[in-house]
Design a protein around this motif. Sequence first.
Motif, PDB file in Angstrom:
ATOM      1  N   SER A   1      24.505  25.011  56.269  1.00  0.00           N
ATOM      2  CA  SER A   1      24.018  26.362  56.006  1.00  0.00           C
ATOM      3  C   SER A   1      23.765  26.525  54.514  1.00  0.00           C
ATOM      4  O   SER A   1      24.520  26.030  53.685  1.00  0.00           O
ATOM      5  CB  SER A   1      25.006  27.418  56.512  1.00  0.00           C
ATOM      6  OG  SER A   1      26.265  27.246  55.911  1.00  0.00           O
ATOM      7  N   LYS A   2      22.671  27.182  54.209  1.00  0.00           N
ATOM      8  CA  LYS A   2      22.300  27.431  52.817  1.00  0.00           C
ATOM      9  C   LYS A   2      22.984  28.708  52.360  1.00  0.00           C
ATOM     10  O   LYS A   2      22.893  29.743  53.032  1.00  0.00           O
ATOM     11  CB  LYS A   2      20.788  27.556  52.673  1.00  0.00           C
ATOM     12  CG  LYS A   2      20.343  27.675  51.238  1.00  0.00           C
ATOM     13  CD  LYS A   2      18.838  27.670  51.118  1.00  0.00           C
ATOM     14  CE  LYS A   2      18.486  27.688  49.655  1.00  0.00           C
ATOM     15  NZ  LYS A   2      17.233  28.378  49.420  1.00  0.00           N
ATOM     16  N   GLU A   3      23.662  28.630  51.235  1.00  0.00           N
ATOM     17  CA  GLU A   3      24.355  29.808  50.716  1.00  0.00           C
ATOM     18  C   GLU A   3      23.346  30.893  50.363  1.00  0.00           C
ATOM     19  O   GLU A   3      22.311  30.627  49.749  1.00  0.00           O
ATOM     20  CB  GLU A   3      25.199  29.424  49.502  1.00  0.00           C
ATOM     21  CG  GLU A   3      26.395  28.575  49.880  1.00  0.00           C
ATOM     22  CD  GLU A   3      27.341  28.329  48.721  1.00  0.00           C
ATOM     23  OE1 GLU A   3      27.049  28.722  47.579  1.00  0.00           O
ATOM     24  OE2 GLU A   3      28.399  27.721  48.976  1.00  0.00           O
ATOM     25  N   GLY A   4      23.662  32.108  50.772  1.00  0.00           N
ATOM     26  CA  GLY A   4      22.805  33.242  50.473  1.00  0.00           C
ATOM     27  C   GLY A   4      21.647  33.409  51.447  1.00  0.00           C
ATOM     28  O   GLY A   4      20.818  34.291  51.269  1.00  0.00           O
ATOM     29  N   ASP A   5      21.534  32.566  52.471  1.00  0.00           N
ATOM     30  CA  ASP A   5      20.445  32.652  53.438  1.00  0.00           C
ATOM     31  C   ASP A   5      21.021  32.477  54.843  1.00  0.00           C
ATOM     32  O   ASP A   5      21.149  31.358  55.343  1.00  0.00           O
ATOM     33  CB  ASP A   5      19.397  31.574  53.152  1.00  0.00           C
ATOM     34  CG  ASP A   5      18.187  31.666  54.066  1.00  0.00           C
ATOM     35  OD1 ASP A   5      18.143  32.566  54.931  1.00  0.00           O
ATOM     36  OD2 ASP A   5      17.278  30.824  53.921  1.00  0.00           O
ATOM     37  N   SER A   6      21.372  33.598  55.476  1.00  0.00           N
ATOM     38  CA  SER A   6      22.025  33.535  56.789  1.00  0.00           C
ATOM     39  C   SER A   6      21.098  33.002  57.879  1.00  0.00           C
ATOM     40  O   SER A   6      21.572  32.552  58.923  1.00  0.00           O
ATOM     41  CB  SER A   6      22.559  34.911  57.178  1.00  0.00           C
ATOM     42  OG  SER A   6      21.499  35.841  57.262  1.00  0.00           O
ATOM     43  N   SER A   7      19.789  33.013  57.647  1.00  0.00           N
ATOM     44  CA  SER A   7      18.862  32.488  58.659  1.00  0.00           C
ATOM     45  C   SER A   7      18.788  30.959  58.616  1.00  0.00           C
ATOM     46  O   SER A   7      18.291  30.333  59.540  1.00  0.00           O
ATOM     47  CB  SER A   7      17.461  33.080  58.462  1.00  0.00           C
ATOM     48  OG  SER A   7      16.913  32.621  57.244  1.00  0.00           O
ATOM     49  N   SER A   8      19.264  30.372  57.523  1.00  0.00           N
ATOM     50  CA  SER A   8      19.235  28.920  57.370  1.00  0.00           C
ATOM     51  C   SER A   8      20.574  28.338  57.788  1.00  0.00           C
ATOM     52  O   SER A   8      21.470  28.147  56.974  1.00  0.00           O
ATOM     53  CB  SER A   8      18.935  28.559  55.912  1.00  0.00           C
ATOM     54  OG  SER A   8      19.047  27.167  55.724  1.00  0.00           O
ATOM     55  N   HIS A   9      20.706  28.071  59.094  1.00  0.00           N
ATOM     56  CA  HIS A   9      21.973  27.574  59.627  1.00  0.00           C
ATOM     57  C   HIS A   9      21.664  26.665  60.815  1.00  0.00           C
ATOM     58  O   HIS A   9      20.906  27.031  61.698  1.00  0.00           O
ATOM     59  CB  HIS A   9      22.842  28.755  60.071  1.00  0.00           C
ATOM     60  CG  HIS A   9      24.149  28.334  60.638  1.00  0.00           C
ATOM     61  ND1 HIS A   9      24.353  28.157  61.982  1.00  0.00           N
ATOM     62  CD2 HIS A   9      25.331  28.038  60.044  1.00  0.00           C
ATOM     63  CE1 HIS A   9      25.604  27.790  62.194  1.00  0.00           C
ATOM     64  NE2 HIS A   9      26.218  27.699  61.037  1.00  0.00           N
ATOM     65  N   GLU A  10      22.245  25.468  60.808  1.00  0.00           N
ATOM     66  CA  GLU A  10      22.062  24.566  61.944  1.00  0.00           C
ATOM     67  C   GLU A  10      23.332  23.764  62.175  1.00  0.00           C
ATOM     68  O   GLU A  10      24.119  23.538  61.264  1.00  0.00           O
ATOM     69  CB  GLU A  10      20.875  23.629  61.734  1.00  0.00           C
ATOM     70  CG  GLU A  10      20.998  22.702  60.544  1.00  0.00           C
ATOM     71  CD  GLU A  10      19.774  21.816  60.349  1.00  0.00           C
ATOM     72  OE1 GLU A  10      19.339  21.161  61.311  1.00  0.00           O
ATOM     73  OE2 GLU A  10      19.258  21.797  59.226  1.00  0.00           O
ATOM     74  N   LYS A  11      23.509  23.327  63.423  1.00  0.00           N
ATOM     75  CA  LYS A  11      24.647  22.500  63.801  1.00  0.00           C
ATOM     76  C   LYS A  11      24.092  21.378  64.674  1.00  0.00           C
ATOM     77  O   LYS A  11      23.524  21.636  65.734  1.00  0.00           O
ATOM     78  CB  LYS A  11      25.677  23.345  64.557  1.00  0.00           C
ATOM     79  CG  LYS A  11      27.029  22.695  64.711  1.00  0.00           C
ATOM     80  CD  LYS A  11      28.021  23.709  65.281  1.00  0.00           C
ATOM     81  CE  LYS A  11      29.385  23.102  65.467  1.00  0.00           C
ATOM     82  NZ  LYS A  11      30.337  24.058  66.040  1.00  0.00           N
TER      83      LYS A  11
END
Length: 137
Positions: free
Chosen positions: A81-91
Amino acid sequence: MRKYGFVALLLLAVWSIAGCGSGGGGHAGMDMSESMMDPVQVDLSWTPEQAKVGNQVTIEVNVTQKDKPVDKADEVMIEISKEGDSSSHEKVAAQNAGGGKYTLDKTFDQAGTYSITSHVTVGPQHTMPTKKLTVTE
């Protein structure tokens, strides 16, 4: 009436003794082998250490237990996950490379600081170390 009380007490005693002699030790079906109780060790790293936008990074998770590689982990997932960007998250599931090593190749398309978490499950144990990765232009 006294006769029934004596019979009930006798049946209770026989039932209690029979239950204690069943042999399971009270843990029948519970596979708590000694190796399952040893802590799982996880080392999270990546190469190259200096990540750049558009270049492939190999995220590596080394899993050991009792100083031996764990080749059959139940699950090894990598969460990014990119800090400061809640839409950028993957598992994503990591690939078993053998020797206790699990890998994921990832190319980052934006500079920034990323939180990398490896979710490792071995038997009843789950560990999830996290490290920060800085991706530059």
